[in-house]
Design an enzyme around this catalytic site. Structure first.
Site, mmCIF file in Angstrom:
data_model
loop_
_atom_site.group_PDB
_atom_site.id
_atom_site.type_symbol
_atom_site.label_atom_id
_atom_site.label_comp_id
_atom_site.label_asym_id
_atom_site.label_seq_id
_atom_site.Cartn_x
_atom_site.Cartn_y
_atom_site.Cartn_z
ATOM 1 N N TYR A 119 0.870 -1.180 0.000
ATOM 2 C CA TYR A 119 0.000 0.000 0.000
ATOM 3 C C TYR A 119 0.905 1.228 0.000
ATOM 4 O O TYR A 119 2.049 1.181 -0.457
ATOM 5 C CB TYR A 119 -0.920 -0.109 1.235
ATOM 6 C CG TYR A 119 -2.033 0.897 1.284
ATOM 7 C CD1 TYR A 119 -2.952 1.003 0.245
ATOM 8 C CD2 TYR A 119 -2.168 1.748 2.383
ATOM 9 C CE1 TYR A 119 -3.971 1.943 0.292
ATOM 10 C CE2 TYR A 119 -3.194 2.677 2.435
ATOM 11 C CZ TYR A 119 -4.084 2.781 1.384
ATOM 12 O OH TYR A 119 -5.083 3.716 1.425
ATOM 13 N N ARG B 103 -5.527 11.208 -10.789
ATOM 14 C CA ARG B 103 -4.879 11.805 -9.603
ATOM 15 C C ARG B 103 -4.402 10.665 -8.709
ATOM 16 O O ARG B 103 -5.029 10.326 -7.724
ATOM 17 C CB ARG B 103 -5.891 12.720 -8.875
ATOM 18 C CG ARG B 103 -5.310 13.659 -7.878
ATOM 19 C CD ARG B 103 -4.936 12.997 -6.519
ATOM 20 N NE ARG B 103 -6.030 12.759 -5.617
ATOM 21 C CZ ARG B 103 -6.139 11.663 -4.851
ATOM 22 N NH1 ARG B 103 -5.241 10.687 -4.897
ATOM 23 N NH2 ARG B 103 -7.156 11.520 -4.039
ATOM 24 N N LYS C 102 -5.660 -1.464 -3.192
ATOM 25 C CA LYS C 102 -6.812 -1.202 -2.310
ATOM 26 C C LYS C 102 -7.599 -2.492 -2.085
ATOM 27 O O LYS C 102 -8.060 -2.768 -0.983
ATOM 28 C CB LYS C 102 -7.724 -0.142 -2.933
ATOM 29 C CG LYS C 102 -7.131 1.264 -2.952
ATOM 30 C CD LYS C 102 -7.417 2.030 -1.672
ATOM 31 C CE LYS C 102 -6.723 3.386 -1.668
ATOM 32 N NZ LYS C 102 -6.987 4.178 -0.474
ATOM 33 N N GLU D 60 -11.559 5.534 -6.827
ATOM 34 C CA GLU D 60 -10.264 5.818 -6.222
ATOM 35 C C GLU D 60 -9.422 6.676 -7.164
ATOM 36 O O GLU D 60 -9.255 6.349 -8.344
ATOM 37 C CB GLU D 60 -9.566 4.483 -5.941
ATOM 38 C CG GLU D 60 -8.488 4.521 -4.917
ATOM 39 C CD GLU D 60 -8.950 4.869 -3.503
ATOM 40 O OE1 GLU D 60 -8.399 5.854 -2.974
ATOM 41 O OE2 GLU D 60 -9.815 4.189 -2.932
ATOM 42 N N ASP D 61 -8.951 7.775 -6.650
ATOM 43 C CA ASP D 61 -7.960 8.604 -7.341
ATOM 44 C C ASP D 61 -8.392 9.135 -8.705
ATOM 45 O O ASP D 61 -7.598 9.209 -9.646
ATOM 46 C CB ASP D 61 -6.615 7.856 -7.403
ATOM 47 C CG ASP D 61 -6.009 7.687 -6.002
ATOM 48 O OD1 ASP D 61 -6.726 7.964 -5.019
ATOM 49 O OD2 ASP D 61 -4.853 7.288 -5.885
ATOM 50 N N ASP E 76 -13.775 6.799 -1.956
ATOM 51 C CA ASP E 76 -12.879 6.640 -0.807
ATOM 52 C C ASP E 76 -12.133 7.933 -0.491
ATOM 53 O O ASP E 76 -11.963 8.297 0.674
ATOM 54 C CB ASP E 76 -11.895 5.528 -1.157
ATOM 55 C CG ASP E 76 -11.005 5.140 -0.011
ATOM 56 O OD1 ASP E 76 -11.479 5.183 1.127
ATOM 57 O OD2 ASP E 76 -9.837 4.798 -0.263
ATOM 58 N N ASP E 77 -11.690 8.644 -1.540
ATOM 59 C CA ASP E 77 -10.899 9.860 -1.308
ATOM 60 C C ASP E 77 -11.748 10.975 -0.717
ATOM 61 O O ASP E 77 -11.251 11.805 0.041
ATOM 62 C CB ASP E 77 -10.270 10.329 -2.626
ATOM 63 C CG ASP E 77 -9.358 9.265 -3.190
ATOM 64 O OD1 ASP E 77 -8.400 8.893 -2.500
ATOM 65 O OD2 ASP E 77 -9.632 8.776 -4.294
ATOM 66 N N ASN F 129 -0.193 11.868 0.220
ATOM 67 C CA ASN F 129 0.606 10.684 -0.076
ATOM 68 C C ASN F 129 1.299 10.857 -1.423
ATOM 69 O O ASN F 129 0.808 11.624 -2.254
ATOM 70 C CB ASN F 129 -0.306 9.452 -0.182
ATOM 71 C CG ASN F 129 -0.920 9.080 1.150
ATOM 72 O OD1 ASN F 129 -0.257 9.064 2.161
ATOM 73 N ND2 ASN F 129 -2.204 8.785 1.131
HETATM 74 N N1 LIG Z 1 -4.415 10.113 3.957
HETATM 75 C C1 LIG Z 1 -5.385 9.673 3.196
HETATM 76 O O1 LIG Z 1 -6.141 8.764 3.555
HETATM 77 C C2 LIG Z 1 -5.602 10.287 1.864
HETATM 78 C C3 LIG Z 1 -4.691 11.132 1.320
HETATM 79 N N2 LIG Z 1 -4.899 11.690 0.103
HETATM 80 C C4 LIG Z 1 -3.860 12.552 -0.417
HETATM 81 O O2 LIG Z 1 -4.285 13.904 -0.354
HETATM 82 C C5 LIG Z 1 -3.672 14.637 -1.396
HETATM 83 C C6 LIG Z 1 -4.708 15.493 -2.087
HETATM 84 O O3 LIG Z 1 -5.720 14.696 -2.632
HETATM 85 P P1 LIG Z 1 -7.059 15.354 -3.192
HETATM 86 O O4 LIG Z 1 -7.684 16.239 -2.181
HETATM 87 O O5 LIG Z 1 -7.854 14.240 -3.735
HETATM 88 O O6 LIG Z 1 -6.466 16.213 -4.379
HETATM 89 P P2 LIG Z 1 -7.158 17.408 -5.123
HETATM 90 O O7 LIG Z 1 -6.420 17.579 -6.389
HETATM 91 O O8 LIG Z 1 -8.624 17.197 -5.156
HETATM 92 O O9 LIG Z 1 -6.888 18.661 -4.161
HETATM 93 C C7 LIG Z 1 -5.646 19.269 -3.968
HETATM 94 C C8 LIG Z 1 -5.909 20.655 -3.432
HETATM 95 O O10 LIG Z 1 -4.679 21.239 -3.074
HETATM 96 C C9 LIG Z 1 -4.572 22.532 -3.687
HETATM 97 N N3 LIG Z 1 -3.183 22.785 -4.014
HETATM 98 C C10 LIG Z 1 -2.460 22.296 -5.036
HETATM 99 N N4 LIG Z 1 -1.198 22.772 -4.985
HETATM 100 C C11 LIG Z 1 -1.136 23.587 -3.916
HETATM 101 C C12 LIG Z 1 -0.115 24.371 -3.352
HETATM 102 N N5 LIG Z 1 1.114 24.395 -3.881
HETATM 103 N N6 LIG Z 1 -0.405 25.079 -2.245
HETATM 104 C C13 LIG Z 1 -1.629 25.034 -1.702
HETATM 105 N N7 LIG Z 1 -2.651 24.294 -2.192
HETATM 106 C C14 LIG Z 1 -2.406 23.591 -3.289
HETATM 107 C C15 LIG Z 1 -5.431 22.457 -4.935
HETATM 108 O O11 LIG Z 1 -5.775 23.788 -5.279
HETATM 109 P P3 LIG Z 1 -6.940 24.265 -6.245
HETATM 110 O O12 LIG Z 1 -8.153 24.327 -5.347
HETATM 111 O O13 LIG Z 1 -6.511 25.582 -6.726
HETATM 112 O O14 LIG Z 1 -7.029 23.232 -7.296
HETATM 113 C C16 LIG Z 1 -6.576 21.596 -4.433
HETATM 114 O O15 LIG Z 1 -7.508 22.381 -3.747
HETATM 115 C C17 LIG Z 1 -2.973 13.611 -2.291
HETATM 116 O O16 LIG Z 1 -1.610 13.609 -1.983
HETATM 117 C C18 LIG Z 1 -3.559 12.284 -1.865
HETATM 118 O O17 LIG Z 1 -2.654 11.213 -1.983
HETATM 119 C C19 LIG Z 1 -6.034 11.452 -0.614
HETATM 120 C C20 LIG Z 1 -6.983 10.603 -0.119
HETATM 121 C C21 LIG Z 1 -6.816 9.935 1.138
HETATM 122 C C1 LIG Z 2 -4.838 7.009 0.508
HETATM 123 C C2 LIG Z 2 -5.500 7.436 -0.707
HETATM 124 O O1 LIG Z 2 -6.583 6.990 -1.016
HETATM 125 C C3 LIG Z 2 -4.869 8.445 -1.529
HETATM 126 O O2 LIG Z 2 -3.812 8.958 -1.175
HETATM 127 O O3 LIG Z 2 -5.430 8.749 -2.580
HETATM 128 MG MG LIG Z 3 -7.084 7.424 -3.054
#
Ligand SMILES: NC(=O)C1=CN([C@@H]2O[C@H](COP(=O)(O)OP(=O)(O)OC[C@H]3O[C@@H](n4cnc5c(N)ncnc54)[C@H](OP(=O)(O)O)[C@@H]3O)[C@@H](O)[C@H]2O)C=CC1
Ligand SMILES: CC(=O)C(=O)O
Ligand SMILES: [Mg+2]
Length: 568
Positions: A118, A177, A195, A267-268, A290-291, A424
């Site tokens: 994972y 993503r 997953k 997912e993603d 999931d995200d 991540n």
């Molecule tokens: N721990 C966990 O269980 C999980 C972790 N994640 C991780 O979370 C991260 C984000 O995922 P997700 O929310 O789906 O991604 P998104 O692309 O949906 O969101 C990313 C956000 O961050 C903003 N952003 C991008 N670059 C910057 C920067 N340099 N400074 C400030 N803000 C910025 C984007 O801005 P804008 O609004 O302008 O586009 C957007 O709002 C990934 O790394 C993913 O792996 C995801 C799911 C689960």
């Molecule tokens: C953990 C997860 O689902 C992610 O980083 O997208």
């Molecule tokens: Mg994910």
């Protein structure tokens, strides 16, 4: 229940030494083909009797090993690899050779192997998928030639090519993503595969019921488009109607093949598609992102649990999120009317987001409610100083943004502060555990999406909690499946958050943990599943009737147990 139980709902594990079963269902496998069949292969653990009965004599060396000894041997082999990706490849090889041994290893060594199968390693595997790919581990459904080929149920036909007729959970990605690594096109297949292996190892869902799918619509990743070994469609991503039609065809093909109660986990996907798909399909399918939803539930669980260390109620705290994507915006599944209509976290608190209204015009619609009237700030450190958050959550998918100055600003009021770095894989984490504890002089409660080792600061050992949706989705899915639920509802997620938070004990708090450790995950998943199932029964969404009296026991009983079966 690391060892599992003696029987399960699907009959997969009903065999005992006294009551052997036949190692095939549709076609007869024996001899060499039995050993090549990963679902039934036992390697050196085939008994003398089985070797005689199934034409295995001479195909194996004389020794007969127990599964326990095989596990010990495999763990020794895996530990010899120092490069995580090599460990990943050894695990995938094992999964393709001997599925039950793979899951035995994973269930019994979960904390050691989770970072391999994972996050973070499966992210690296996706990046290098082209060179490590050996066998298709799931279905590729791509926008080949043109859409007309799909008309008339082409995807229905593709689904029929899968090896299993009965499937209960599909994890699907379109690769846009992948973690915080961006658009990896069809190389994102590593995510649904990883997953789903957690669905089995952590949630006890039988592997034969799990189907990984990658939707291929192209990629905007120039590096991949120019890579001669790239395996996906060599075109820019399809968008608009072309994209929507393919997804629609896919969604329409699923139920005729697998029935009404098939769980579809997204997912993603990039957030511009993820929110829309969730809104479109959550009222017609058993549909879970999931995200968006799983991560919101895991964050809320951490917040509820952290109150024990921070004090106060959620409403007493000030939250600052860096990143306003799927993770930050939590759940929205379009069940308007009967359901809660705001962010999961905001169900518990009165929250305003930090998307400045000066940006409001350019914001996607779903982000607008979170715009806050505040003078624009460009540096995170300035935002921390201006907002004075007690809880800082990183979800931007960009690494190293929680600098020394940011963490020091968080800790400057000499109070305990919560810092969560959700992004991540490791390269994208806001900061490391070591940095959070050192820069805050031990005042930070720290949790992260990827696992970090315990860290000693000023004579105290801090154990970071892992804030990852993996604590939620396997048990959540199991609860839906065992109750035969036909839809996902937001208040199921609230139950899950509370169930996860309730598993954190005093012993964990003493070490600074706000999440329970993964070593107890099967027990945790059974509890989560029971809560989800209870909610499904309460809401009239469950179809497996009557409701079992003890849902935790019921969840534990239907969990897949990877011990070998005896063949007659
Ligand atoms: N721990 C966990 O269980 C999980 C972790 N994640 C991780 O979370 C991260 C984000 O995922 P997700 O929310 O789906 O991604 P998104 O692309 O949906 O969101 C990313 C956000 O961050 C903003 N952003 C991008 N670059 C910057 C920067 N340099 N400074 C400030 N803000 C910025 C984007 O801005 P804008 O609004 O302008 O586009 C957007 O709002 C990934 O790394 C993913 O792996 C995801 C799911 C689960
Ligand atoms: C953990 C997860 O689902 C992610 O980083 O997208
Ligand atoms: Mg994910």
């Amino acid at each position: 229940m690391a060892g599992g139980v003696d029987d399960d709902e699907y009959g997969e594990d009903s065999a005992t030494v006294d009551q052997p079963i036949t190692p095939w269902t549709i076609s007869v496998a024996s001899g060499y083909s039995l050993m090549r069949d990963s679902r039934h292969n036992k390697g050196l653990a085939f008994t003398e009797k089985e070797r005689d009965a199934h034409y295995l004599r001479g195909l194996l060396p004389p020794v007969v090993l127990s599964q326990e000894l095989q596990e010990k041997k495999m763990m020794n082999i895996i530990r010899q690899y120092t490069v995580p990706l090599h460990r990943y490849m050894a695990m995938i090889d094992l999964q393709e050779r001997n599925e039950r041994l793979f899951y035995k290893l994973l269930v019994n060594n979960v904390e050691e192997l989770l970072p391999i199968v994972y996050t973070p390693t499966f992210g690296e595997a996706c990046q290098k998928f082209g060179s490590i790919f050996k066998h298709p581990q799931g279905l590729y459904i791509s926008l080949k030639e043109n859409m007309t080929i799909y008309i008339g149920g082409k995807i229905l036909e593709i689904l029929k090519n899968w090896t299993e007729r009965t499937v209960q959970v599909i994890v699907v990605t379109d690769g846009e993503r992948i973690l915080g690594l961006g658009d990896l096109g069809c190389q994102g297949m590593g995510i649904p595969v990883g997953k789903l292996s957690l669905y089995t190892a952590l949630g006890g869902v039988c592997p034969s019921l799990c189907l990984p799918v990658t939707i291929g619509v192209g990629t905007n990743n120039e590096k991949l488009l120019n890579d001669e070994f790239y395996m996906g469609l060599r075109q820019k991503r399809a968008t608009g109607k072309e994209y929507a039609d393919l997804l629609q065809e896919f969604m329409c093909a699923i139920k005729p093949n697998y029935g009404e109660k098939i769980l579809i986990q997204l997912e993603d996907f990039a957030n511009h598609n993820a929110f829309e798909l969730l809104a479109r399909y959550s009222s017609t399918h058993l549909f879970f992102n999931d995200d968006i939803q799983g991560t919101a539930a895991v964050v809320l669980a951490g917040l509820l649990s952290a109150l024990r260390l921070l004090g106060g109620t959620l409403a007493d705290h000030t939250f600052l999120f860096l990143g306003a994507g799927e993770v930050r915006l939590g759940r929205r599944n379009g069940n308007k009317g009967t359901e809660l209509s705001s962010d999961l976290i905001a169900l518990e608190i009165s929250e305003q987001g930090l998307i400045f209204s000066t940006r409001k015009e350019s914001l996607q619609d779903f982000k607008k409610p979170w715009a806050l009237d505040h003078e624009s700030v460009t540096e995170l450190r300035n935002a921390v100083e201006a907002i004075k958050p007690t809880i800082l959550i990183g979800t931007s998918g960009v690494g190293k943004q929680f600098t020394k100055e940011v963490v020091e600003a968080m800790a400057s009021l000499n109070k305990t502060r919560l810092i969560m770095v959700l992004s991540n894989p490791t390269s994208q984490a806001g900061c490391t555990a070591e940095e959070a504890y050192t820069w805050s002089e031990g005042r930070a409660i720290f949790a992260s999406g990827i696992p970090f080792d315990p860290f000693e600061y000023n004579g105290k050992t801090f154990v970071p909690g892992q804030a990852n949706n993996a604590s939620i989705f396997p048990g959540f899915g199991l609860g839906l499946i065992m109750s035969g639920s036909i839809r996902v509802r937001d208040n199921m997620l609230l139950e899950v958050s509370k169930a996860l938070a309730s598993q954190v004990t005093e012993k964990h708090y003493e070490k600074g943990m706000i999440y329970p450790p993964f070593k107890d995950i099967r027990k945790i998943s059974a509890n989560i599943a029971a809560k989800v199932a209870a909610k499904a029964y309460q809401l009239g969404l469950a179809s497996h009737l009557p409701q079992p009296e003890d849902l935790v026991e019921s969840a534990e009983k239907c969990m897949y147990n990877p011990v070998y079966r005896c063949y007659r």
